[in-house]
Scaffold this motif. Structure first.
Motif, PDB file in Angstrom:
ATOM      1  N   LEU A  18      18.060  -6.427   6.318  1.00  0.00           N
ATOM      2  CA  LEU A  18      17.499  -5.139   6.239  1.00  0.00           C
ATOM      3  C   LEU A  18      17.421  -4.546   4.824  1.00  0.00           C
ATOM      4  N   VAL A  19      18.465  -4.733   3.941  1.00  0.00           N
ATOM      5  CA  VAL A  19      18.562  -4.384   2.610  1.00  0.00           C
ATOM      6  C   VAL A  19      17.429  -5.251   1.875  1.00  0.00           C
ATOM      7  N   VAL A  20      17.308  -6.599   1.990  1.00  0.00           N
ATOM      8  CA  VAL A  20      16.286  -7.100   1.136  1.00  0.00           C
ATOM      9  C   VAL A  20      14.749  -6.806   1.589  1.00  0.00           C
ATOM     10  N   ALA A  21      14.732  -6.332   2.948  1.00  0.00           N
ATOM     11  CA  ALA A  21      13.262  -6.184   3.633  1.00  0.00           C
ATOM     12  C   ALA A  21      12.908  -4.638   3.003  1.00  0.00           C
ATOM     13  N   SER A  22      13.987  -3.725   2.949  1.00  0.00           N
ATOM     14  CA  SER A  22      13.639  -2.369   2.437  1.00  0.00           C
ATOM     15  C   SER A  22      13.387  -2.609   0.778  1.00  0.00           C
ATOM     16  N   ALA A  23      13.999  -3.297   0.172  1.00  0.00           N
ATOM     17  CA  ALA A  23      13.959  -3.443  -1.130  1.00  0.00           C
ATOM     18  C   ALA A  23      12.492  -4.007  -1.488  1.00  0.00           C
ATOM     19  N   LEU A  24      12.206  -4.867  -0.649  1.00  0.00           N
ATOM     20  CA  LEU A  24      10.784  -5.626  -1.070  1.00  0.00           C
ATOM     21  C   LEU A  24       9.664  -4.406  -0.561  1.00  0.00           C
ATOM     22  N   LEU A  25       9.597  -3.881   0.441  1.00  0.00           N
ATOM     23  CA  LEU A  25       8.952  -2.882   0.961  1.00  0.00           C
ATOM     24  C   LEU A  25       8.878  -1.786  -0.099  1.00  0.00           C
ATOM     25  N   GLY A  26      10.161  -1.303  -0.361  1.00  0.00           N
ATOM     26  CA  GLY A  26      10.004  -0.275  -1.559  1.00  0.00           C
ATOM     27  C   GLY A  26       9.393  -0.584  -2.651  1.00  0.00           C
ATOM     28  N   TRP A  27       9.403  -1.800  -3.322  1.00  0.00           N
ATOM     29  CA  TRP A  27       8.687  -2.400  -4.531  1.00  0.00           C
ATOM     30  C   TRP A  27       6.937  -2.240  -4.138  1.00  0.00           C
ATOM     31  N   PHE A  28       6.726  -2.773  -2.963  1.00  0.00           N
ATOM     32  CA  PHE A  28       5.470  -2.676  -2.644  1.00  0.00           C
ATOM     33  C   PHE A  28       5.065  -1.436  -2.660  1.00  0.00           C
ATOM     34  N   ASN A  29       5.616  -0.485  -1.911  1.00  0.00           N
ATOM     35  CA  ASN A  29       5.041   0.859  -1.948  1.00  0.00           C
ATOM     36  C   ASN A  29       4.904   1.724  -3.375  1.00  0.00           C
ATOM     37  N   HIS A  30       5.947   1.360  -4.146  1.00  0.00           N
ATOM     38  CA  HIS A  30       6.082   1.893  -5.445  1.00  0.00           C
ATOM     39  C   HIS A  30       4.799   1.606  -6.316  1.00  0.00           C
ATOM     40  N   HIS A  31       4.553   0.179  -6.257  1.00  0.00           N
ATOM     41  CA  HIS A  31       3.484  -0.494  -6.960  1.00  0.00           C
ATOM     42  C   HIS A  31       2.055  -0.299  -6.647  1.00  0.00           C
ATOM     43  N   PHE A  32       2.006  -0.375  -5.361  1.00  0.00           N
ATOM     44  CA  PHE A  32       0.494  -0.447  -4.745  1.00  0.00           C
ATOM     45  C   PHE A  32       0.454   0.934  -3.793  1.00  0.00           C
ATOM     46  N   LEU A  33       1.170   1.299  -2.929  1.00  0.00           N
ATOM     47  CA  LEU A  33       0.847   2.431  -2.021  1.00  0.00           C
ATOM     48  C   LEU A  33       1.011   3.704  -2.623  1.00  0.00           C
ATOM     49  N   LYS A  34       2.165   4.128  -3.420  1.00  0.00           N
ATOM     50  CA  LYS A  34       2.385   5.170  -4.044  1.00  0.00           C
ATOM     51  C   LYS A  34       2.755   6.253  -3.206  1.00  0.00           C
ATOM     52  N   LEU A  35       3.142   5.976  -1.945  1.00  0.00           N
ATOM     53  CA  LEU A  35       3.635   7.109  -1.035  1.00  0.00           C
ATOM     54  C   LEU A  35       4.979   7.661  -1.377  1.00  0.00           C
ATOM     55  N   PRO A  36       5.295   8.689  -1.080  1.00  0.00           N
ATOM     56  CA  PRO A  36       6.765   9.109  -1.144  1.00  0.00           C
ATOM     57  C   PRO A  36       7.775   8.019  -0.526  1.00  0.00           C
ATOM     58  N   HIS A  37       8.761   7.564  -1.080  1.00  0.00           N
ATOM     59  CA  HIS A  37       9.643   6.762  -0.851  1.00  0.00           C
ATOM     60  C   HIS A  37      10.081   6.530   0.570  1.00  0.00           C
ATOM     61  N   VAL A  38      10.688   7.708   1.248  1.00  0.00           N
ATOM     62  CA  VAL A  38      11.081   7.604   2.629  1.00  0.00           C
ATOM     63  C   VAL A  38       9.819   7.362   3.653  1.00  0.00           C
ATOM     64  N   ILE A  39       8.520   8.133   3.349  1.00  0.00           N
ATOM     65  CA  ILE A  39       7.578   7.856   3.993  1.00  0.00           C
ATOM     66  C   ILE A  39       6.877   6.465   3.826  1.00  0.00           C
ATOM     67  N   GLY A  40       6.890   6.010   2.912  1.00  0.00           N
ATOM     68  CA  GLY A  40       6.246   4.604   2.693  1.00  0.00           C
ATOM     69  C   GLY A  40       7.049   3.564   3.453  1.00  0.00           C
ATOM     70  N   LEU A  41       8.578   3.915   3.102  1.00  0.00           N
ATOM     71  CA  LEU A  41       9.366   2.855   4.236  1.00  0.00           C
ATOM     72  C   LEU A  41       9.030   2.848   5.510  1.00  0.00           C
ATOM     73  N   THR A  42       9.075   3.884   6.087  1.00  0.00           N
ATOM     74  CA  THR A  42       8.892   4.338   7.425  1.00  0.00           C
ATOM     75  C   THR A  42       7.461   3.879   7.818  1.00  0.00           C
ATOM     76  N   VAL A  43       6.289   4.047   7.111  1.00  0.00           N
ATOM     77  CA  VAL A  43       4.731   3.816   7.194  1.00  0.00           C
ATOM     78  C   VAL A  43       5.031   1.996   7.361  1.00  0.00           C
ATOM     79  N   MET A  44       5.382   1.387   6.542  1.00  0.00           N
ATOM     80  CA  MET A  44       5.478  -0.310   6.285  1.00  0.00           C
ATOM     81  C   MET A  44       6.272  -0.772   7.386  1.00  0.00           C
ATOM     82  N   GLY A  45       7.610   0.044   7.672  1.00  0.00           N
ATOM     83  CA  GLY A  45       8.358  -0.445   8.850  1.00  0.00           C
ATOM     84  C   GLY A  45       7.875  -0.561   9.930  1.00  0.00           C
TER      85      GLY A  45
END
Length: 132
Positions: A18-45
């Motif tokens: 779960l930690v690795v998955a959230s880190a990877l999804l957080g990185w993807f969100n930060h570099h590509f989607l640029k959504l707020p962190h919590v919203i980006g992780l929720t949407v990608m999850g």
């Protein structure tokens, strides 16, 4: 040799995944989607869960729902949450505290963290006493 009984994931393994998955999804969100962190992780999850459900439904031989259900049944959620994940969550939350803002708002924080907790404890205790 490994037998199939030893392939069950421990609570530590699940937390690490779960930690690795959230880190990877957080990185993807930060570099590509640029959504707020919590919203980006929720949407990608949610999208990941939908993707796994679709893969389970349309790809023959994939039984992800059975594997997830078996893994969750083996996991002691209370122990995992209280003994493992909560400490990491509290530490991560403490890292993001803005001390300058905390110094400015010390009185409401103090009142909510003491008086608010005491009032909440009394109310929950009374509610449980009333139910019992």
């Amino acid at each position: 040799m490994h037998d199939t009984a030893s392939t069950a994931l421990s609570a530590f393994d699940i937390a690490a995944i779960l930690v690795v998955a959230s880190a990877l999804l957080g990185w993807f969100n930060h570099h590509f989607l640029k959504l707020p962190h919590v919203i980006g992780l929720t949407v990608m999850g949610a999208l990941g869960a939908i993707g796994l459900t679709v893969a389970d439904a349309f790809i023959p031989g994939v039984t992800l729902d059975d594997w997830v259900a078996d893994t969750l049944q083996q996991l002691n959620f209370t122990e995992t949450l209280l003994q493992g994940m909560l400490s990491f969550l509290l530490f991560a939350g403490a890292l993001h505290v803005d001390l300058d803002r905390l110094k400015v708002a010390w009185l409401p924080v103090l009142l909510l963290s003491t008086v608010g907790v005491m009032i909440s404890t009394v109310l929950v205790g009374l509610a449980m006493w009333g139910v019992g």
